[in-house]
Design an enzyme around this catalytic site. Sequence first.
Site, PDB file in Angstrom:
ATOM      1  N   SER A   9       0.204  -3.326 -12.399  1.00  0.00           N
ATOM      2  CA  SER A   9       0.359  -3.600 -10.970  1.00  0.00           C
ATOM      3  C   SER A   9      -0.067  -5.026 -10.677  1.00  0.00           C
ATOM      4  O   SER A   9      -1.226  -5.398 -10.872  1.00  0.00           O
ATOM      5  CB  SER A   9      -0.497  -2.642 -10.147  1.00  0.00           C
ATOM      6  OG  SER A   9      -0.626  -3.161  -8.833  1.00  0.00           O
ATOM      7  N   HIS A  34       4.967  -3.408 -11.891  1.00  0.00           N
ATOM      8  CA  HIS A  34       4.766  -2.576 -10.702  1.00  0.00           C
ATOM      9  C   HIS A  34       4.477  -3.474  -9.498  1.00  0.00           C
ATOM     10  O   HIS A  34       3.479  -4.195  -9.463  1.00  0.00           O
ATOM     11  CB  HIS A  34       3.604  -1.621 -10.957  1.00  0.00           C
ATOM     12  CG  HIS A  34       3.384  -0.599  -9.893  1.00  0.00           C
ATOM     13  ND1 HIS A  34       4.133   0.559  -9.786  1.00  0.00           N
ATOM     14  CD2 HIS A  34       2.506  -0.561  -8.861  1.00  0.00           C
ATOM     15  CE1 HIS A  34       3.711   1.275  -8.754  1.00  0.00           C
ATOM     16  NE2 HIS A  34       2.723   0.614  -8.169  1.00  0.00           N
ATOM     17  N   ASP A  36       3.666  -3.652  -5.656  1.00  0.00           N
ATOM     18  CA  ASP A  36       3.138  -2.875  -4.533  1.00  0.00           C
ATOM     19  C   ASP A  36       3.471  -3.570  -3.213  1.00  0.00           C
ATOM     20  O   ASP A  36       2.852  -4.569  -2.861  1.00  0.00           O
ATOM     21  CB  ASP A  36       1.622  -2.714  -4.676  1.00  0.00           C
ATOM     22  CG  ASP A  36       1.248  -1.692  -5.734  1.00  0.00           C
ATOM     23  OD1 ASP A  36       1.777  -0.563  -5.678  1.00  0.00           O
ATOM     24  OD2 ASP A  36       0.438  -2.021  -6.615  1.00  0.00           O
ATOM     25  N   MET A  38       3.311  -3.580   0.647  1.00  0.00           N
ATOM     26  CA  MET A  38       2.511  -2.952   1.724  1.00  0.00           C
ATOM     27  C   MET A  38       2.739  -3.679   3.035  1.00  0.00           C
ATOM     28  O   MET A  38       2.768  -4.913   3.069  1.00  0.00           O
ATOM     29  CB  MET A  38       1.022  -3.027   1.375  1.00  0.00           C
ATOM     30  CG  MET A  38       0.657  -2.387   0.059  1.00  0.00           C
ATOM     31  SD  MET A  38      -1.124  -2.421  -0.188  1.00  0.00           S
ATOM     32  CE  MET A  38      -1.230  -1.788  -1.863  1.00  0.00           C
ATOM     33  N   HIS A  67       7.111  -0.116  -5.542  1.00  0.00           N
ATOM     34  CA  HIS A  67       6.421   0.988  -4.857  1.00  0.00           C
ATOM     35  C   HIS A  67       6.284   0.587  -3.386  1.00  0.00           C
ATOM     36  O   HIS A  67       5.478  -0.271  -3.047  1.00  0.00           O
ATOM     37  CB  HIS A  67       5.062   1.179  -5.546  1.00  0.00           C
ATOM     38  CG  HIS A  67       4.159   2.172  -4.906  1.00  0.00           C
ATOM     39  ND1 HIS A  67       2.820   2.288  -5.222  1.00  0.00           N
ATOM     40  CD2 HIS A  67       4.396   3.125  -3.953  1.00  0.00           C
ATOM     41  CE1 HIS A  67       2.261   3.244  -4.496  1.00  0.00           C
ATOM     42  NE2 HIS A  67       3.192   3.765  -3.710  1.00  0.00           N
ATOM     43  N   MET A  69       5.103   0.932   0.135  1.00  0.00           N
ATOM     44  CA  MET A  69       4.114   1.576   1.023  1.00  0.00           C
ATOM     45  C   MET A  69       4.342   1.014   2.417  1.00  0.00           C
ATOM     46  O   MET A  69       3.567   0.195   2.924  1.00  0.00           O
ATOM     47  CB  MET A  69       2.694   1.295   0.500  1.00  0.00           C
ATOM     48  CG  MET A  69       2.374   2.084  -0.756  1.00  0.00           C
ATOM     49  SD  MET A  69       1.034   1.352  -1.704  1.00  0.00           S
ATOM     50  CE  MET A  69       1.960   0.147  -2.641  1.00  0.00           C
ATOM     51  N   MET A 139       0.221   9.741  -6.748  1.00  0.00           N
ATOM     52  CA  MET A 139      -0.873   8.807  -6.455  1.00  0.00           C
ATOM     53  C   MET A 139      -2.198   9.466  -6.814  1.00  0.00           C
ATOM     54  O   MET A 139      -2.488  10.588  -6.394  1.00  0.00           O
ATOM     55  CB  MET A 139      -0.888   8.435  -4.968  1.00  0.00           C
ATOM     56  CG  MET A 139       0.260   7.560  -4.504  1.00  0.00           C
ATOM     57  SD  MET A 139       0.466   6.018  -5.420  1.00  0.00           S
ATOM     58  CE  MET A 139      -1.097   5.183  -5.108  1.00  0.00           C
ATOM     59  N   GLY A 144      -3.325   1.469  -0.951  1.00  0.00           N
ATOM     60  CA  GLY A 144      -3.794   0.358  -0.117  1.00  0.00           C
ATOM     61  C   GLY A 144      -4.504  -0.709  -0.923  1.00  0.00           C
ATOM     62  O   GLY A 144      -4.323  -1.894  -0.661  1.00  0.00           O
ATOM     63  N   PHE A 145      -5.273  -0.274  -1.924  1.00  0.00           N
ATOM     64  CA  PHE A 145      -6.088  -1.253  -2.643  1.00  0.00           C
ATOM     65  C   PHE A 145      -6.175  -0.923  -4.131  1.00  0.00           C
ATOM     66  O   PHE A 145      -6.167   0.250  -4.512  1.00  0.00           O
ATOM     67  CB  PHE A 145      -7.502  -1.302  -2.049  1.00  0.00           C
ATOM     68  CG  PHE A 145      -7.486  -1.726  -0.607  1.00  0.00           C
ATOM     69  CD1 PHE A 145      -7.510  -3.070  -0.264  1.00  0.00           C
ATOM     70  CD2 PHE A 145      -7.404  -0.769   0.402  1.00  0.00           C
ATOM     71  CE1 PHE A 145      -7.453  -3.452   1.073  1.00  0.00           C
ATOM     72  CE2 PHE A 145      -7.350  -1.153   1.738  1.00  0.00           C
ATOM     73  CZ  PHE A 145      -7.374  -2.508   2.073  1.00  0.00           C
ATOM     74  N   GLY A 147      -8.350  -1.089  -7.753  1.00  0.00           N
ATOM     75  CA  GLY A 147      -9.756  -0.954  -8.137  1.00  0.00           C
ATOM     76  C   GLY A 147     -10.481   0.261  -7.583  1.00  0.00           C
ATOM     77  O   GLY A 147     -11.710   0.292  -7.561  1.00  0.00           O
ATOM     78  N   ASP A 177      -0.433   6.497 -10.599  1.00  0.00           N
ATOM     79  CA  ASP A 177      -0.823   5.203 -10.021  1.00  0.00           C
ATOM     80  C   ASP A 177      -2.174   5.320  -9.324  1.00  0.00           C
ATOM     81  O   ASP A 177      -2.317   6.036  -8.341  1.00  0.00           O
ATOM     82  CB  ASP A 177       0.256   4.762  -9.019  1.00  0.00           C
ATOM     83  CG  ASP A 177       0.003   3.380  -8.439  1.00  0.00           C
ATOM     84  OD1 ASP A 177      -0.905   2.676  -8.901  1.00  0.00           O
ATOM     85  OD2 ASP A 177       0.757   3.011  -7.500  1.00  0.00           O
ATOM     86  N   GLY A 178      -3.144   4.557  -9.848  1.00  0.00           N
ATOM     87  CA  GLY A 178      -4.448   4.440  -9.192  1.00  0.00           C
ATOM     88  C   GLY A 178      -5.613   4.863 -10.056  1.00  0.00           C
ATOM     89  O   GLY A 178      -5.699   6.012 -10.484  1.00  0.00           O
ATOM     90  N   GLY A 179      -6.480   3.907 -10.350  1.00  0.00           N
ATOM     91  CA  GLY A 179      -7.720   4.224 -11.047  1.00  0.00           C
ATOM     92  C   GLY A 179      -7.575   4.587 -12.510  1.00  0.00           C
ATOM     93  O   GLY A 179      -8.463   5.230 -13.081  1.00  0.00           O
ATOM     94  N   GLY A 199      -3.787  -1.617 -12.640  1.00  0.00           N
ATOM     95  CA  GLY A 199      -4.030  -2.914 -12.009  1.00  0.00           C
ATOM     96  C   GLY A 199      -5.281  -3.535 -12.578  1.00  0.00           C
ATOM     97  O   GLY A 199      -5.239  -4.316 -13.533  1.00  0.00           O
TER      98      GLY A 199
END
Length: 217
Positions: A9, A34, A36, A38, A67, A69, A139, A144-145, A147, A177-179, A199
């Site tokens: 990402s 990827h 993002d 937003m 992606h 958002m 997700m 939104g963010f 990390g 996606d995420g973490g 990311g």
Amino acid sequence: MKKIQISPSILSADFSKLGEEVVELEKCGANLIHCDVMDGVFVNNITFGLKMVADLRKITDLPLDCHLMIVHPEKYVERFAKAGADIITVHYEACQDNLKEVLALIKSAGAKCGAVINPDTPVEKIADVIPMCDMVLVMSVFPGFAGQKFIPEALDKLRQVKAIVEKCGKDIDIEIDGGVTEENVEEIKRAGANVVVAGNTIFKAQDKTACIAKLKA
Ligand code: DX5
Ligand code: ZN
């Protein structure tokens, strides 16, 4: 089992030298990029839009995994396809009853389409549209963010999506996606994800090539 693909990402990149960062990711073994997008309305952050995708298209041959958002994705998906997006994923939460139509719009614009669900949306909400998707994105953080910490309930959702995909017998990618970290990626893949977004894990790594290889292994 499908080959694992890594989709770094660029939200975690330094935007002032994004071109160089993307070229580096390509050299380091990334399979997709990827992106993002937003809008500051659907999520509480603003990133970039159509022109960024069009400019990235000129500097990399890797598929651009966009992606979205944003609210009213139906207004923009054709332009993202024209800008060079290879895969466009849209949120169930942004489309609701329109999801089928928006996915069809993406396909007719010549891109691959995908449905995304937030951590608090059950898989059942998209069960009927999964057979028309090229990809399903689960997700594992609230969007939104970068990390944030991985929400473990996503693992069960991956298993549910995988069961639906297997039942319909189509070639549908399952993305998480995420973490994602080098530590939790194993169980994520075991749960059914074959496209892994990362990311901070990749951008904070000393050695991006080694990190991407570990995520794939
Ligand atoms: C979150 C984005 C993610 C995020 C991933 O809203 O959709 O793609 O950038 O970043 P990490 O891997 O750091 O959680
Ligand atoms: Zn994302």
